[in-house]
Design a protein around this motif. Structure first.
Motif, PDB file in Angstrom:
ATOM      1  N   ARG A 105     -44.077 -32.417 -30.218  1.00 11.32           N
ATOM      2  CA  ARG A 105     -44.222 -31.722 -31.494  1.00 11.32           C
ATOM      3  C   ARG A 105     -43.360 -30.676 -31.460  1.00 11.32           C
ATOM      4  NH1 ARG A 105     -49.474 -31.832 -31.018  1.00 11.32           N
ATOM      5  NH2 ARG A 105     -49.684 -29.986 -29.511  1.00 11.32           N
ATOM      6  N   ASP A 106     -43.036 -30.102 -30.493  1.00 12.99           N
ATOM      7  CA  ASP A 106     -42.260 -28.570 -30.585  1.00 12.99           C
ATOM      8  C   ASP A 106     -40.936 -29.169 -30.945  1.00 12.99           C
ATOM      9  OD1 ASP A 106     -44.573 -27.179 -30.028  1.00 12.99           O
ATOM     10  OD2 ASP A 106     -44.123 -26.702 -27.892  1.00 12.99           O
ATOM     11  N   GLU A 107     -40.454 -30.190 -30.106  1.00 10.97           N
ATOM     12  CA  GLU A 107     -38.897 -30.855 -30.314  1.00 10.97           C
ATOM     13  C   GLU A 107     -38.793 -31.235 -31.906  1.00 10.97           C
ATOM     14  OE1 GLU A 107     -38.212 -33.736 -27.319  1.00 10.97           O
ATOM     15  OE2 GLU A 107     -38.206 -32.211 -25.787  1.00 10.97           O
ATOM     16  N   VAL A 108     -39.734 -31.765 -32.281  1.00 10.51           N
ATOM     17  CA  VAL A 108     -39.657 -32.424 -33.707  1.00 10.51           C
ATOM     18  C   VAL A 108     -39.595 -31.221 -34.569  1.00 10.51           C
ATOM     19  CG1 VAL A 108     -40.775 -33.634 -35.581  1.00 10.51           C
ATOM     20  CG2 VAL A 108     -40.670 -34.576 -33.354  1.00 10.51           C
ATOM     21  N   LEU A 109     -40.473 -30.134 -34.338  1.00 13.76           N
ATOM     22  CA  LEU A 109     -40.430 -29.044 -35.193  1.00 13.76           C
ATOM     23  C   LEU A 109     -39.270 -28.241 -35.273  1.00 13.76           C
ATOM     24  CD1 LEU A 109     -44.220 -28.011 -34.990  1.00 13.76           C
ATOM     25  CD2 LEU A 109     -43.069 -28.828 -36.898  1.00 13.76           C
ATOM     26  N   GLU A 110     -38.869 -28.080 -33.980  1.00 13.38           N
ATOM     27  CA  GLU A 110     -37.385 -27.378 -33.869  1.00 13.38           C
ATOM     28  C   GLU A 110     -36.341 -28.098 -34.539  1.00 13.38           C
ATOM     29  OE1 GLU A 110     -36.241 -26.669 -29.898  1.00 13.38           O
ATOM     30  OE2 GLU A 110     -38.248 -25.739 -29.410  1.00 13.38           O
ATOM     31  N   GLY A 111     -36.310 -29.467 -34.540  1.00 23.04           N
ATOM     32  CA  GLY A 111     -35.333 -30.294 -35.202  1.00 23.04           C
ATOM     33  C   GLY A 111     -35.233 -30.054 -36.677  1.00 23.04           C
ATOM     34  N   LEU A 112     -36.864 -30.066 -37.283  1.00 21.62           N
ATOM     35  CA  LEU A 112     -36.712 -29.953 -38.730  1.00 21.62           C
ATOM     36  C   LEU A 112     -36.604 -28.489 -39.024  1.00 21.62           C
ATOM     37  CD1 LEU A 112     -40.381 -31.659 -39.124  1.00 21.62           C
ATOM     38  CD2 LEU A 112     -38.022 -32.250 -40.187  1.00 21.62           C
ATOM     39  N   GLU A 113     -36.705 -27.632 -38.426  1.00 23.51           N
ATOM     40  CA  GLU A 113     -36.428 -26.055 -38.883  1.00 23.51           C
ATOM     41  C   GLU A 113     -34.872 -26.109 -38.833  1.00 23.51           C
ATOM     42  OE1 GLU A 113     -37.610 -22.744 -39.827  1.00 23.51           O
ATOM     43  OE2 GLU A 113     -39.113 -23.963 -38.750  1.00 23.51           O
ATOM     44  N   GLN A 114     -34.130 -26.739 -38.050  1.00 24.91           N
ATOM     45  CA  GLN A 114     -32.714 -26.644 -38.121  1.00 24.91           C
ATOM     46  C   GLN A 114     -32.036 -27.386 -39.216  1.00 24.91           C
ATOM     47  OE1 GLN A 114     -31.176 -28.018 -34.498  1.00 24.91           O
ATOM     48  NE2 GLN A 114     -32.044 -26.134 -33.271  1.00 24.91           N
ATOM     49  N   THR A 115     -32.649 -28.436 -39.669  1.00 23.23           N
ATOM     50  CA  THR A 115     -32.621 -29.328 -40.969  1.00 23.23           C
ATOM     51  C   THR A 115     -32.896 -28.700 -42.104  1.00 23.23           C
ATOM     52  OG1 THR A 115     -33.993 -31.030 -40.466  1.00 23.23           O
ATOM     53  CG2 THR A 115     -31.935 -31.176 -39.519  1.00 23.23           C
ATOM     54  N   ASP A 116     -34.167 -28.277 -42.185  1.00 24.80           N
ATOM     55  CA  ASP A 116     -34.886 -28.130 -43.465  1.00 24.80           C
ATOM     56  C   ASP A 116     -36.243 -27.055 -43.322  1.00 24.80           C
ATOM     57  OD1 ASP A 116     -36.115 -27.896 -45.804  1.00 24.80           O
ATOM     58  OD2 ASP A 116     -36.199 -30.115 -46.368  1.00 24.80           O
ATOM     59  N   SER A 117     -35.757 -25.960 -43.109  1.00 27.39           N
ATOM     60  CA  SER A 117     -36.703 -24.946 -42.662  1.00 27.39           C
ATOM     61  C   SER A 117     -38.090 -24.853 -43.769  1.00 27.39           C
ATOM     62  CB  SER A 117     -36.099 -23.644 -42.593  1.00 27.39           C
ATOM     63  OG  SER A 117     -35.694 -23.036 -43.696  1.00 27.39           O
ATOM     64  N   ALA A 118     -37.678 -25.093 -44.888  1.00 28.82           N
ATOM     65  CA  ALA A 118     -38.748 -24.922 -45.932  1.00 28.82           C
ATOM     66  C   ALA A 118     -40.110 -26.139 -45.650  1.00 28.82           C
ATOM     67  CB  ALA A 118     -38.419 -24.983 -47.409  1.00 28.82           C
ATOM     68  N   PHE A 119     -39.172 -27.283 -45.348  1.00 32.27           N
ATOM     69  CA  PHE A 119     -40.019 -28.417 -44.953  1.00 32.27           C
ATOM     70  C   PHE A 119     -40.634 -28.573 -43.607  1.00 32.27           C
ATOM     71  CE2 PHE A 119     -40.774 -32.835 -43.186  1.00 32.27           C
ATOM     72  CZ  PHE A 119     -41.374 -33.381 -44.000  1.00 32.27           C
ATOM     73  N   ALA A 120     -40.038 -27.773 -42.632  1.00 31.90           N
ATOM     74  CA  ALA A 120     -40.770 -27.550 -41.347  1.00 31.90           C
ATOM     75  C   ALA A 120     -41.752 -26.593 -41.598  1.00 31.90           C
ATOM     76  CB  ALA A 120     -39.506 -26.778 -40.577  1.00 31.90           C
ATOM     77  N   ALA A 121     -41.981 -25.532 -42.454  1.00 31.31           N
ATOM     78  CA  ALA A 121     -42.874 -24.590 -42.444  1.00 31.31           C
ATOM     79  C   ALA A 121     -44.119 -25.330 -43.153  1.00 31.31           C
ATOM     80  CB  ALA A 121     -42.264 -23.361 -43.339  1.00 31.31           C
ATOM     81  N   ARG A 122     -43.708 -26.174 -44.003  1.00 39.61           N
ATOM     82  CA  ARG A 122     -44.880 -26.910 -44.778  1.00 39.61           C
ATOM     83  C   ARG A 122     -45.493 -27.753 -43.823  1.00 39.61           C
ATOM     84  NH1 ARG A 122     -42.051 -29.608 -49.212  1.00 39.61           N
ATOM     85  NH2 ARG A 122     -43.719 -30.703 -49.511  1.00 39.61           N
ATOM     86  N   VAL A 123     -44.697 -28.574 -42.738  1.00 40.66           N
ATOM     87  CA  VAL A 123     -45.337 -29.611 -41.922  1.00 40.66           C
ATOM     88  C   VAL A 123     -46.271 -28.675 -40.957  1.00 40.66           C
ATOM     89  CG1 VAL A 123     -44.700 -30.860 -39.924  1.00 40.66           C
ATOM     90  CG2 VAL A 123     -43.482 -31.118 -42.197  1.00 40.66           C
ATOM     91  N   ARG A 124     -45.649 -27.398 -40.450  1.00 37.85           N
ATOM     92  CA  ARG A 124     -46.363 -26.455 -39.663  1.00 37.85           C
ATOM     93  C   ARG A 124     -47.885 -26.267 -40.099  1.00 37.85           C
ATOM     94  NH1 ARG A 124     -43.487 -24.566 -35.391  1.00 37.85           N
ATOM     95  NH2 ARG A 124     -41.225 -24.699 -35.468  1.00 37.85           N
TER      96      ARG A 124
END
Length: 175
Positions: free
Chosen positions: A49-68
């Motif tokens: 979960r942490d690795e996927v969220l880090e990857g999402l954060e690098q590619t699309d921080s807005a999407f990563a925030a919504r996923v969190r």
């Protein structure tokens, strides 16, 4: 300005709009991407979960925030589950699984959710669970993570069945 429009023109507009609605392709998924990714990560191992969220954060921080915000894990229980719903939820979890989750929670750095769950139960049941936790000792971390995932799954099932309502997580601080 629309007073001179003929009924035929209104009909053509209506037919055109109806055709456009019918032309939309069928959706493969019922849920939006944020909810789907969040549901997958709910049941993923914490490291994954942490690795996927880090990857999402690098590619699309807005999407990563919504996923969190869409994710619900064992750690989220005190903030999002109403204490009055705890007995109802925990009745749907096998007791050995519950004992394993609670016994291993402190070692996993999740003592607060375990304490919340125990304090939301009748004292007699809470005492029995504490005795079983003590007798179990320190369970294997993989078993603990699996047991916690089962508790989360039970909560999510009850939420989906509208038997309980989870509180909405706070919006991330963007200041």
């Amino acid at each position: 300005m629309t007073g001179g429009i003929t009924p035929e023109a209104v009909e053509r507009i209506g037919v055109s709009l109806a055709a456009q609605l019918d032309a939309r392709p069928a959706r493969a998924f019922d849920e939006e991407p944020v909810k789907r990714v969040g549901a997958i990560l709910d049941f993923s191992r914490a490291v994954t979960r942490d690795e996927v969220l880090e990857g999402l954060e690098q590619t699309d921080s807005a999407f990563a925030a919504r996923v969190r915000r869409a994710i619900f894990t064992f750690a989220d229980i005190p903030a999002r589950l109403d204490g009055r719903d705890v007995p109802k939820v925990l009745r749907s979890v096998d007791q050995p699984v519950l004992v394993t989750a609670l016994a291993g929670a402190a070692a996993a750095g999740l003592g607060e959710p375990a304490a919340f769950l125990l304090s939301s139960l009748p004292s007699r049941l809470s005492g029995t669970l504490r005795e079983e936790m003590e007798a179990l000792g320190n369970p294997d971390p993989r078993e603990v993570e699996s047991a916690m995932a089962e508790v989360v799954a039970a909560i999510r099932r009850m939420e989906a069945a509208r038997q309980i309502t989870l509180a909405t997580p706070p919006a991330p601080d963007t200041s």
